[in-house]
Design an enzyme around this catalytic site. Structure first.
Site, mmCIF file in Angstrom:
data_model
loop_
_atom_site.group_PDB
_atom_site.id
_atom_site.type_symbol
_atom_site.label_atom_id
_atom_site.label_comp_id
_atom_site.label_asym_id
_atom_site.label_seq_id
_atom_site.Cartn_x
_atom_site.Cartn_y
_atom_site.Cartn_z
ATOM 1 N N GLY A 1 13.887 -9.374 -1.405
ATOM 2 C CA GLY A 1 14.766 -8.268 -1.778
ATOM 3 C C GLY A 1 15.420 -8.379 -3.146
ATOM 4 O O GLY A 1 16.507 -7.839 -3.350
ATOM 5 N N ASN B 1 14.384 -6.878 -5.776
ATOM 6 C CA ASN B 1 14.407 -5.504 -6.318
ATOM 7 C C ASN B 1 15.504 -4.678 -5.658
ATOM 8 O O ASN B 1 16.161 -3.869 -6.316
ATOM 9 C CB ASN B 1 13.043 -4.843 -6.144
ATOM 10 C CG ASN B 1 12.066 -5.279 -7.213
ATOM 11 O OD1 ASN B 1 12.211 -4.902 -8.370
ATOM 12 N ND2 ASN B 1 11.102 -6.104 -6.851
ATOM 13 N N ARG C 1 1.476 1.247 14.037
ATOM 14 C CA ARG C 1 1.781 2.057 12.860
ATOM 15 C C ARG C 1 2.428 3.403 13.208
ATOM 16 O O ARG C 1 3.442 3.779 12.634
ATOM 17 C CB ARG C 1 0.535 2.290 12.007
ATOM 18 C CG ARG C 1 0.825 3.238 10.855
ATOM 19 C CD ARG C 1 0.084 2.907 9.628
ATOM 20 N NE ARG C 1 -0.798 4.012 9.287
ATOM 21 C CZ ARG C 1 -1.576 4.034 8.217
ATOM 22 N NH1 ARG C 1 -1.616 3.016 7.406
ATOM 23 N NH2 ARG C 1 -2.335 5.064 7.964
ATOM 24 N N ILE D 1 1.452 -0.048 4.505
ATOM 25 C CA ILE D 1 0.954 1.179 3.855
ATOM 26 C C ILE D 1 1.297 2.354 4.768
ATOM 27 O O ILE D 1 1.054 2.310 5.977
ATOM 28 C CB ILE D 1 -0.558 1.088 3.577
ATOM 29 C CG1 ILE D 1 -0.801 0.005 2.507
ATOM 30 C CG2 ILE D 1 -1.121 2.427 3.106
ATOM 31 C CD1 ILE D 1 -2.247 -0.231 2.156
ATOM 32 N N LEU D 2 1.897 3.401 4.183
ATOM 33 C CA LEU D 2 2.323 4.560 4.980
ATOM 34 C C LEU D 2 1.183 5.574 5.076
ATOM 35 O O LEU D 2 0.426 5.758 4.115
ATOM 36 C CB LEU D 2 3.555 5.202 4.345
ATOM 37 C CG LEU D 2 4.791 4.274 4.304
ATOM 38 C CD1 LEU D 2 5.855 4.833 3.379
ATOM 39 C CD2 LEU D 2 5.354 4.040 5.705
ATOM 40 N N HIS E 1 5.251 -1.465 -8.359
ATOM 41 C CA HIS E 1 4.019 -2.264 -8.316
ATOM 42 C C HIS E 1 3.997 -3.211 -9.518
ATOM 43 O O HIS E 1 4.262 -2.782 -10.646
ATOM 44 C CB HIS E 1 2.795 -1.336 -8.332
ATOM 45 C CG HIS E 1 1.515 -2.091 -8.235
ATOM 46 N ND1 HIS E 1 1.054 -2.607 -7.040
ATOM 47 C CD2 HIS E 1 0.637 -2.487 -9.183
ATOM 48 C CE1 HIS E 1 -0.067 -3.274 -7.265
ATOM 49 N NE2 HIS E 1 -0.345 -3.212 -8.559
ATOM 50 N N ASP F 1 -1.073 3.140 -4.359
ATOM 51 C CA ASP F 1 -0.739 3.027 -5.788
ATOM 52 C C ASP F 1 -1.296 4.188 -6.608
ATOM 53 O O ASP F 1 -1.513 4.064 -7.822
ATOM 54 C CB ASP F 1 -1.230 1.687 -6.373
ATOM 55 C CG ASP F 1 -0.571 0.488 -5.698
ATOM 56 O OD1 ASP F 1 0.616 0.574 -5.361
ATOM 57 O OD2 ASP F 1 -1.254 -0.535 -5.518
HETATM 58 C C1 GRF Z 1 7.699 -7.391 -6.056
HETATM 59 O O1 GRF Z 1 6.865 -8.136 -6.876
HETATM 60 C C2 GRF Z 1 7.200 -5.974 -5.994
HETATM 61 O O2 GRF Z 1 6.614 -5.538 -7.159
HETATM 62 C C3 GRF Z 1 6.177 -6.047 -4.916
HETATM 63 O O3 GRF Z 1 6.718 -6.951 -3.978
HETATM 64 C C4 GRF Z 1 7.629 -7.840 -4.616
HETATM 65 C C5 GRF Z 1 8.935 -7.738 -3.887
HETATM 66 O O4 GRF Z 1 9.870 -8.690 -4.252
HETATM 67 N N1 GRF Z 1 5.806 -4.742 -4.462
HETATM 68 P P1 GRF Z 1 11.379 -8.582 -3.744
HETATM 69 O O5 GRF Z 1 11.349 -8.580 -2.219
HETATM 70 O O6 GRF Z 1 11.994 -7.346 -4.303
HETATM 71 O O7 GRF Z 1 12.055 -9.831 -4.254
#
Ligand code: GRF
Length: 204
Positions: A15, A17, A68, A95-96, A112, A153
């Site tokens: 997490g 991000n 799913r 994947i949704l 991505h 993607d």
């Molecule tokens: C990131 O590299 C993102 O691009 C990919 O999964 C990873 C997630 O990392 N889709 P985090 O859980 O946000 O640390």
């Protein structure tokens, strides 16, 4: 003015991000959106701790238990109950289906870790993206935030940032470099752009 755009962040792992988004909201960089809900498909994801620390409501929706279709049904009801207008996939590893993505057209964002259309599509996630980039010998890679549609993607691109590939770097090193220099920067930026757009659209 209409209320801020309500955002759900879907996660599976550490997490970082999600943390970048929470920090952006705390510092005012994310001004038009409100992180309302965090959903994980894994009960052990550290991202859930991050949500808790920030005082954000969270839920676990396990694909292993529900399958799913069951998972997507549960996701949809959680999103509706919480009035979610924008979904952010931040390291969400499921994947949704098209049935799901169609219901949130231009309302789902994904991050991505490459410059799409390179090193993307089914099977390109996690370390594999960076391993393939190194195998190919690219000198520049990066990250992309894009809308999610039925093609993995494949949706329209919102933000991209390039990162140079230093000589001799490992895939793990490159993964960290791309996160630090690109992902954590462009994800909050893209989420703010789309949150603002949704907020303004609704007031017309
Ligand atoms: C990131 O590299 C993102 O691009 C990919 O999964 C990873 C997630 O990392 N889709 P985090 O859980 O946000 O640390």
């Amino acid at each position: 003015m209409r209320a801020k755009t309500k955002i759900a962040v879907l996660v599976s792992g550490g997490g970082t991000n999600l943390q970048a988004l929470l920090d952006a909201e705390a510092t005012g960089l994310l001004a038009n959106g409100e992180i309302t809900l965090v959903i994980s498909d894994k009960p052990t994801a550290f991202a859930l701790e991050r949500a808790k620390n920030a005082g954000v409501k969270s839920a676990v929706v396990c694909k292993k238990e529900l399958g799913r279709e069951g998972m997507e049904r549960r996701l949809l009801s959680l999103l509706r109950e919480n009035g979610i207008e924008l979904i952010v996939l931040a390291g969400f590893l499921c994947i949704l289906s098209e049935n799901f993505t169609k219901q949130y057209d231009h309302r789902i964002l994904n991050i991505h870790p490459s410059l799409i259309p390179s090193f993307c599509g089914e099977g390109y996630y996690g370390l594999r993206v960076h391993e393939e980039a190194l195998k190919k010998g690219v000198k520049v890679t990066g990250a992309t935030v894009h809308f999610v549609n039925e093609i993995p993607d494949g949706g329209e691109i919102v933000c991209q940032k390039a990162v140079t590939v230093p000589e001799g770097i490992t895939a793990e090193g490159l993964q960290k470099r791309v996160m630090r220099l690109a992902e954590w920067k462009i994800l909050p930026k893209a989420v703010e752009i789309v949150s603002k757009k949704i907020r303004n659209e609704e007031t017309i």
